[in-house]
Scaffold this active site. Structure first.
Site, short mmCIF file in Angstrom:
data_model
loop_
_atom_site.label_atom_id
_atom_site.label_comp_id
_atom_site.label_asym_id
_atom_site.label_seq_id
_atom_site.Cartn_x
_atom_site.Cartn_y
_atom_site.Cartn_z
N GLU A 118 56.78 41.44 38.09
CA GLU A 118 57.67 42.10 39.04
C GLU A 118 59.05 41.45 39.07
OE1 GLU A 118 54.51 41.60 39.59
OE2 GLU A 118 53.77 43.64 39.90
N HIS A 156 46.92 46.16 49.46
CA HIS A 156 47.37 47.45 48.91
C HIS A 156 47.78 48.39 50.05
CE1 HIS A 156 45.41 45.95 45.28
NE2 HIS A 156 46.02 46.89 44.60
C1 LIG Z 1 51.37 40.85 40.65
C2 LIG Z 1 50.60 42.09 40.41
N1 LIG Z 1 51.21 43.18 39.89
C3 LIG Z 1 50.54 44.32 39.69
C4 LIG Z 1 49.23 44.43 40.01
C5 LIG Z 1 48.48 45.75 39.80
N2 LIG Z 1 47.39 45.60 38.84
C6 LIG Z 1 46.12 45.38 39.22
S1 LIG Z 1 45.09 45.09 37.94
C7 LIG Z 1 46.35 45.31 36.82
C8 LIG Z 1 46.05 45.14 35.37
C9 LIG Z 1 45.44 43.79 35.12
O1 LIG Z 1 45.28 43.57 33.75
P1 LIG Z 1 44.69 42.20 33.22
O2 LIG Z 1 45.40 41.06 33.84
O3 LIG Z 1 44.69 42.27 31.74
O4 LIG Z 1 43.20 42.15 33.78
P2 LIG Z 1 42.02 43.18 33.45
O5 LIG Z 1 42.12 44.32 34.41
O6 LIG Z 1 42.16 43.58 32.04
O7 LIG Z 1 40.78 42.39 33.70
C10 LIG Z 1 47.54 45.59 37.47
C11 LIG Z 1 48.83 45.82 36.80
C12 LIG Z 1 48.62 43.29 40.57
N3 LIG Z 1 47.33 43.30 40.94
N4 LIG Z 1 49.32 42.15 40.75
#
Ligand SMILES: Cc1ncc(C[n+]2csc(CCOP(=O)(O)OP(=O)(O)O)c2C)c(N)n1
Ligand SMILES: Cc1ncc(C[n+]2csc(CCOP(=O)(O)OP(=O)(O)O)c2C)c(N)n1
Ligand SMILES: [Mg+2]
Ligand SMILES: [Mg+2]
Lengths: 342, 358, 358, 342
Positions: D76, D143
């Site tokens: 962000e 959220h």
């Molecule tokens: C700081 C932040 N920005 C955006 C999000 C929204 N978000 C939740 S899960 C996700 C994807 C996460 O991907 P990854 O870190 O690869 O974990 P995975 O879901 O693949 O286990 C996002 C963008 C968040 N939780 N935290």
């Protein structure tokens, strides 16, 4: 090469009590708490060898060692997060922001992790987050912040800002002993202000969080304020006294949760209130306080609750600009006169 | 992984004093120009210290003494259209980019004629025409901003590179990580100049990172890195030249680590109690970037002492003039504080309210 | 630099189906225990999906289908006293750490008996006794928190390690950088498990980092790394065992990259339109961690199919029981919302104010 | 492997005008601005192939390509910083936070860089920062944020939050064309609410930033609110009508700078005001508004300005808890009755 220390530099331990400025009072408070309780430790940028940008932690490293006086990388997020984690383990971190302006880089972890932990799963976080705040010292837009408003709408954080050495020491000790996260703001203009120097008790004491202090009693009008603006309020009160106006000055000391009872008691007595603060007017804590007064003491009010604050701009650097930006004694006097005449 | 050390610091042969690399195509005029900027940087700062002692500078003064070559050499390899975002200690790069000393003096003295009109301090301003984006205090934040400059430029089909300077300390910030990582993923022509100057305020680099070289950090972003002797102005020029070519040709982001040394404290008030005995003196005596470059110019017969003195005299004239100009500026009008938060044609200035005037 | 690939994914020999590494000292009981946790994880999640379809789960359901081995294998190598902070997709690690399925069910269903009393969702809670620090939604933030846990433990002379799970996406956050960097500088026993599961929500890893392997990021923190086949539960155990030994002996932080694949969408509602044709099916058919481990157990004669079925039956019984328990929990009382922001002995609960009641 | 796209998925371009929900209205607005002005582009997590977590940017990638629809890493800070940098170059970024809760990780760059740039050196930053906010959808503490109060005390940021499709489209267009940074908050509960579906004009239009809207005229009492709470206010007004109370409802639409003139005009007519919002009460925008009314319309007030808001806790997940947390129709009705009887 760079790990050896140049001079046999050793800072004297602080006095127990005695005459002290604000900065000495805070240093005494932290020092005594670290002696009293082995779980208390200090963490931040340049807090160790250098003793902190404003020397609040001066000498702690020599006394308590590297394990309990931790120089961190330039990582405010890590400082906040690490303080939270250590607090979960039962430690009592005292984390420093070199300037409170940099709290913005720890904002995420403060509002999301620190503030919500106990609510979410019952894990209290006894951590103190402290640092120099405030303007009026020609430091420009990035070293002059009053940050309280950032945190007022996030339940779970206490906020404290002392305006005297006595309160500073009593509040830092109370903050360290508090079972919940406390933001402790130190107005840098007050750190070494000779006017504030006062005799501190030699014995251990605390100042209870959540309690305001009546700095000056009066019958005609209440000025509710805190931090460096307490002095502005007192100076204005003195001027107004010459005109026969008897001003009460309340120093909030704690900004969250603030002392509604004390404010109401004062306003119910004087029936007129000015809220004075140093941050910009719009969105500042003054709105919250004024709204509370107007809501809960409506029937006692003989005039509108006036707010005197900085204008809605960043904090400018140049003296004429910053002086215009900041509320001056004259602004308070003017507001009080008008309100008194109401 | 790809860490080039061709221009990294080397021990001088058998105790000979250090000079600069001869591995360069720089012309005589350019070399003398580099010399001028080095002296200009150092002497502008010395003047600032004088003004500070006269309490004419309102805030702090931050010196780049001993590390001027990094800023000057790297910036000199850029085109007019390229962008930089310097640290407070990269005054040299700012001057090379065409910002005049008068602007810097006026800023430090909080004058109305300064580029921010007294609203902000030192090099906290910008000049889009000259490709200069002044920093804010918050370390690391300018990295993603520069990434955005380059993203915008790409959408506008502009072939520019962007250079962001960062300290050994500033690399510990989350903003640095996010900005560089995003630029690397987007293969943007972002060049990081990482200044290993041994300290972040009082904190030694060993407490900022467990890496030996800052260049190692490039690996985690999938980008190439170079280590350069930051006190060799010619080497600094050369590595930037290569990095800029690489980035401009579409190679993506690059990290240059400049090894240098901060001889002054963090700011004027800093007593440097955390510095080991003799350390500063060692650098001053053996590894001053201007001494080294003078030696080079003389050794290589690029110029004689007279020529150098002449340049220095010119620099001093410029500084005198600009400083006078800045001193002659008025302080800003108080009400100016209220203007320009927003476009004031839409949102009126935030003038101090007249109490209950209605 | 030090990136070990001993347990990295390998192509199966001449088309033979994948199993698990035999390079292990794990005893039969332990292997069967691992099997139990793998099945428990998968079946708890399947039950959650059922509850979700019955609208009994109030928020979303996040599956770890196809990547269960990473969480289970790594957590299984830890002691009771060690800490983990998992991602939402690391339910397996949470279960291995001794959190009961009933707690997870009650949380998902927002029930009063859930460990957060309905205040927070899914695995967003913690258990200090069991060394479990639940995550918050904000990715990256748990890394510095775990660094703090370890800093605290060191001051208390506790010999523990801390494991923080992070996704290919979460590694792009500033908080990740700041937390890991600080831990590395302090040589804290922090073990990062970086889950390369190909996606962050819809975003492929190639848009998160310009590195090929997440393990390369370790270089910039001056710490060692290992790449492991995240779908080989035994390998995951082995690399964590080694990492934990290393960290516990004072070696400092370590990064483990687990290569795996997220077969389900980000959450139940995600249509996975961004996934290439056949990709999911390929992983399902050829590289399911439970299939692989079953094959291993049978091949190695650790157990026969009957034994495995018996374990599965036990798992289902446990799930039935725990789910019943959770379903039988009441919803929380409304006013409970007002309590426990602060220690309520000091600050009273934030009850909804009665309007103008004074 | 993962770069190929599975199905021949292609999202339809939006209608020009026609009946639209809130989410469709925002999508129309962004789409039209991108067509109109080649400097407008979209940046954020999963905004491209996936079309955004709530599908606000659905189809933009196919239409405008990867250069102008940029999927970012989970960063962000980088999103905010990059938007600022691009804006300096004369571009007009529309940056998405996947949930507004994650704005905390961009807080530093928003308050320090975006907000202060024009003031410091005259460089306007025409950037929009948008995302889904708000509670009431059982999403728990992380959220459900209403973030406006974080930014009210930082001069230099405009804040907008629409409550109808018409306003949503008009305001996103105004925000994109605005020469200064605008935070644009979208209440996720309203995105697809059938009740809000309305016919939009086929022609280009904007809704001016800084102007409130009188949603319902009344003589007895003003409810000042915005976002999802507009519906709560309207429902309460309907119930109160049965009791003969004639309620005025003002939708602020812009939270910074908010429309003082409209508020004052309403309060000077009705002489009684309730400020209603969804964020926690203490430190919420309600304090600022209530204080402003109490200060500037004091003589017109026939009763205290009441605030109805959420309690001072994080947003809890479980339905009974969240319902208790949030202001309900009944809370508004109760407050109105008491105030009316004043
Ligand atoms: C700081 C932040 N920005 C955006 C999000 C929204 N978000 C939740 S899960 C996700 C994807 C996460 O991907 P990854 O870190 O690869 O974990 P995975 O879901 O693949 O286990 C996002 C963008 C968040 N939780 N935290
Ligand atoms: C985010 C942030 N935290 C703290 C500071 C305070 N601060 C100003 S300069 C400085 C040290 C910077 O060190 P380095 O990055 O190495 O740059 P150098 O001064 O050596 O050029 C610190 C901690 C800051 N400016 N920004
Ligand atoms: Mg440095
Ligand atoms: Mg992932």
């Amino acid at each position: 090469m760079s790990t050896a220390v140049k001079k046999e530099h050793k800072s004297a331990p602080p006095e127990r009590g005695g005459p002290a400025t604000l900065v000495e009072a805070i240093r005494q408070g932290i020092w005594e708490e670290m002696e009293r309780d082995p779980t208390v430790f200090v963490i931040g940028e340049d807090v160790g060898t250098y003793g902190g940008a404003f020397k609040v932690t001066d000498g702690l490293l020599d006394q308590f060692g590297r394990e309990r006086v931790i120089d961190t990388p330039i990582s405010e997020g890590a400082i906040v997060g690490a303080a939270c984690g250590a607090a979960l383990m039962g430690m009592r971190p005292v984390a420093e922001f070199q300037f409170i302006d940099f709290i913005s880089a720890g904002f995420d972890l403060l509002t999301n992790y620190a503030a919500k932990c106990r609510y979410r799963w019952g894990a209290g976080l006894p951590a103190v987050f402290r640092g120099p705040c405030g303007s009026g010292v020609r430091s420009g837009p990035f070293h002059s912040l009053n940050a309280e408003s950032f945190f007022l709408n996030t339940a779970g954080l206490k906020i404290v800002e002392p305006s005297t050495p006595y309160d500073a020491k009593g509040l830092i000790k109370a903050a360290i002993r508090d079972p919940d996260p406390v933001l402790y703001f130190e107005h840098k203009k007050l750190y070494r202000l000779p006017r504030l120097r006062e005799e501190l008790p030699a014995e251990d004491y605390i100042v209870e969080i959540g309690k305001a202090r009546t700095v000056r009693e009066g019958r005609d009008l209440s000025i509710i304020t805190f931090g460096a603006m307490v002095l502005t309020a007192l100076d204005a009160a003195e001027e107004l006294e010459k005109e026969g106006l008897d001003i009460e000055v309340i120093d909030l000391r704690t900004l969250a949760p603030f002392d509604k009872a004390a404010i109401e008691a004062s306003v119910k007595k004087t029936n007129k209130a000015i809220v004075l603060h140093e941050a910009s007017r719009t969105g500042g804590i003054g709105g919250e306080i004024a709204a509370t007064i107007a809501e809960e003491a409506f029937e006692w009010l003989d005039g509108p609750v006036l707010r005197v604050a900085s204008i809605d701009t960043p904090v400018p650097y140049s003296p004429p600009l910053e002086d215009y930006y900041l509320p001056q004694i004259k602004d308070v006097v003017d507001a009080a006169r008008k309100l008194a005449a109401y | 992984m790809r860490i080039s050390t061709k221009f990294a610091p080397r021990k001088a042969d058998d105790g000979k004093p250090l000079t600069c690399t001869t591995d360069t195509d720089l012309k005589r005029e350019q070399l003398l120009d580099l010399y001028r900027y080095l002296k200009l940087t150092r002497l502008v700062e010395e003047r600032l210290v004088n003004l500070y002692r006269q309490t004419k500078v309102v805030g702090g003064v931050f010196r780049s003494l001993g590390q001027e070559a990094t800023a000057v050499g790297t910036a000199y390899a850029l085109g007019q259209q390229d962008f930089i975002t310097p640290l407070i200690r990269d005054l040299g790069a700012v001057l090379v980019k065409g910002i005049r000393p008068r602007d810097v003096f006026a800023q430090y003295m909080a004058k109305a004629w300064g580029p921010s009109g007294g609203r902000d301090l030192n090099i906290h301003f910008g000049d889009m025409e000259r490709g200069f984006i002044g920093p804010i205090s918050h370390l690391g934040d300018m990295i993603p901003v520069m990434t955005g400059i380059l993203l915008g430029a790409r959408m506008q089909n502009k072939s520019i590179v962007g250079v962001a300077y960062i300290g050994d300390g500033g690399m510990s910030t989350g903003a640095f990580h996010e900005g560089l990582n995003f630029a690397a993923v987007q293969r943007l022509p972002l060049i990081i100049v990482a200044e290993y100057n041994h300290y972040a305020y009082s904190t030694p680099t060993s407490l900022q990172t467990a890496c030996r070289d800052l260049a190692e950090k490039a690996v985690g972003y999938g980008i190439p890195a170079t280590i350069v002797d930051g006190n060799d102005v010619v080497a600094c020029y050369e590595v930037m030249k290569q990095a800029a070519d690489f980035a401009r040709r579409g190679g993506g982001a690059v990290l240059i680590e400049a090894k240098t040394y901060r001889r002054k404290g963090h700011a004027e008030h800093d007593d440097q109690r955390y510095v080991a005995d003799g350390e500063i003196e060692w650098w001053e005596k053996n590894n001053d970037p201007i001494d080294r470059f003078e030696r080079y110019l003389l050794d290589q017969k690029v110029a004689n002492q007279e020529k150098l003195d002449e340049i220095t005299a010119g620099v001093i004239r410029e500084i005198d003039e600009d400083c006078d100009w800045a001193e002659s500026s008025p302080m800003p009008q108080p009400e100016e504080a209220a203007y320009r938060v927003f476009d004031n044609e839409i949102v009126p200035p935030s003038l101090r309210p007249k109490v209950l005037e209605n």
